[in-house]
Scaffold this motif. Sequence first.
Motif, PDB file in Angstrom:
ATOM      1  N   ALA A 109       0.915   5.113  -2.322  1.00 35.72           N
ATOM      2  CA  ALA A 109       0.618   5.317  -3.589  1.00 35.72           C
ATOM      3  C   ALA A 109       1.956   5.021  -4.520  1.00 35.72           C
ATOM      4  N   ARG A 156       0.798  -1.185  -0.128  1.00 37.43           N
ATOM      5  CA  ARG A 156      -0.050   0.043   0.006  1.00 37.43           C
ATOM      6  C   ARG A 156       0.995   1.224  -0.069  1.00 37.43           C
ATOM      7  N   ARG A 177      -6.719  -0.407  -7.303  1.00 36.60           N
ATOM      8  CA  ARG A 177      -7.201   0.416  -6.355  1.00 36.60           C
ATOM      9  C   ARG A 177      -7.339   1.756  -7.299  1.00 36.60           C
ATOM     10  N   ASN A 190      -5.736  12.408  -0.270  1.00 38.36           N
ATOM     11  CA  ASN A 190      -4.807  11.222   0.659  1.00 38.36           C
ATOM     12  C   ASN A 190      -5.748  10.522   1.810  1.00 38.36           C
ATOM     13  N   LYS A 191      -5.209   9.843   2.500  1.00 39.08           N
ATOM     14  CA  LYS A 191      -5.670   9.179   3.511  1.00 39.08           C
ATOM     15  C   LYS A 191      -6.844   9.731   4.148  1.00 39.08           C
ATOM     16  N   ASP A 205      -2.067  10.869  -2.342  1.00 40.94           N
ATOM     17  CA  ASP A 205      -2.345   9.792  -3.572  1.00 40.94           C
ATOM     18  C   ASP A 205      -2.664  10.295  -4.932  1.00 40.94           C
TER      19      ASP A 205
HETATM   20  O1  MRU Z   1      -4.828   3.143   2.051  1.00 40.28           O
HETATM   21  P1  MRU Z   1      -3.285   3.476   1.786  1.00 40.28           P
HETATM   22  O2  MRU Z   1      -2.571   2.963   3.005  1.00 40.28           O
HETATM   23  O3  MRU Z   1      -2.559   2.918   0.708  1.00 40.28           O
HETATM   24  O4  MRU Z   1      -3.246   4.935   1.812  1.00 40.28           O
HETATM   25  C1  MRU Z   1      -1.974   5.480   1.930  1.00 40.28           C
HETATM   26  C2  MRU Z   1      -1.979   7.004   1.881  1.00 40.28           C
HETATM   27  O5  MRU Z   1      -3.078   7.681   1.865  1.00 40.28           O
HETATM   28  C3  MRU Z   1      -0.650   7.696   1.908  1.00 40.28           C
HETATM   29  O6  MRU Z   1      -0.655   9.078   2.456  1.00 40.28           O
HETATM   30  C4  MRU Z   1      -0.262   8.045   0.400  1.00 40.28           C
HETATM   31  O7  MRU Z   1      -0.341   7.053  -0.563  1.00 40.28           O
HETATM   32  C5  MRU Z   1       1.222   8.701   0.295  1.00 40.28           C
HETATM   33  S1  MRU Z   1       2.290   7.548   0.489  1.00 40.28           S
HETATM   34  C6  MRU Z   1       3.985   8.188   0.150  1.00 40.28           C
END
Ligand code: MRU
Length: 369
Positions: A56, A54, A99, A257-258, A247
């Motif tokens: 991005a 997981r 995804r 983002n998350k 993301d």
């Molecule tokens: O659902 P995830 O764990 O893949 O979400 C990840 C995030 O939101 C990160 O903050 C984002 O991908 C940046 S990773 C450098």
Amino acid sequence: MIPTSLRWHGNAAGQPDAGHLELVDQTLLPTRHEWIPCRDVDTLVEAIKMLRVRGAPAIGIAGAYGLAVAAGEAVGDGLSPEAARAHLLARAELLACARPTAVNLRWAVERVVSVLAGLPENTSAQALAAAALAEARSIHEEDRRLCAAIGRHGAAILPEGGVLTHCNTGALATGGDGTALAVITTAWEEGRRFDVFADETRPLFQGARLTAWELVERGIPVTVLVDSAAAQLLRTGRVGACIVGADRITANGDTANKIGTYGLAVLAEAHGVPFFVAAPSSTFDLSLETGVDIPIEERAAAEVLRPLGVPAAPEHARAYNPAFDVTPARLITGIVTEHGVIQPVTRDNVLKMVPVLKMVPGTKSRSAR
Ligand code: MRU
């Protein structure tokens, strides 16, 4: 242990002793550190969907290696050059759709596909496999360099005081040392000392399980808080800056983002705390003008109702579980990229800083869902 997310095991895709992709199963951390082999695309797609891999940039790199895995399948099945290409295109689409929100996944898959498209029509499955692996390796290697550059640029502008981050943006989420987390670890390695706060990041606890694990492994003290404690923490004045990953970032600087990032940005503004995003140019989607068009992944109710497998709500309750949210550009103080910092975050500044390298024409970034 130096945290890492994935590696190619063996030297060549599509050979009799074919290599394969290996992923750290991030769903098991921090209690177990186990590598899982991905010898076929179905295993990899499942791993991406279940967040075994997981973040991005990391899912982009995994998707790129996925084409080498797919080419290995074509070799194993003895496919003709024409059938091998058809197989690769079908597998590429499966990987790119695994995804929807992080644009890096489709970007990396399309990049390998476009390299393969440039090879002569009668290229054998073995040669396609070698080319796919070479391109995946260069995407991986590039990401290592981009993370290092982001770490340097970000450390240079990180204000004094504690730092609060959300989700996991470190080595587990990338092919190098991370994005937002690389800013923190670089500043620390440069000798600066500050409190590091990590939101636990419900519902899947990437902050508590992964960011805290990475920081502890690196010997950097970390304090974990429940997401809803962020307002109180900011109010105490102990945080000099918030920094998060991304993301997908659109042309005007809006950032997906998350889930929880948007709320944190609102809180940061309310308390006069600078709010930074850190991301490589592969996270920018300049085909989208604003964040309104970013597809937001919605995930299973069980993640909310049974966090970490423990029942936390009545069996028949429903759940709202968007995995990401969009922070408007106006709430972002600066975006740290491998080229430098976009500040203020305006469309003009984004377009000046980020090269239009992006999607191969005809791809589906706008309508991934
Ligand atoms: O659902 P995830 O764990 O893949 O979400 C990840 C995030 O939101 C990160 O903050 C984002 O991908 C940046 S990773 C450098």
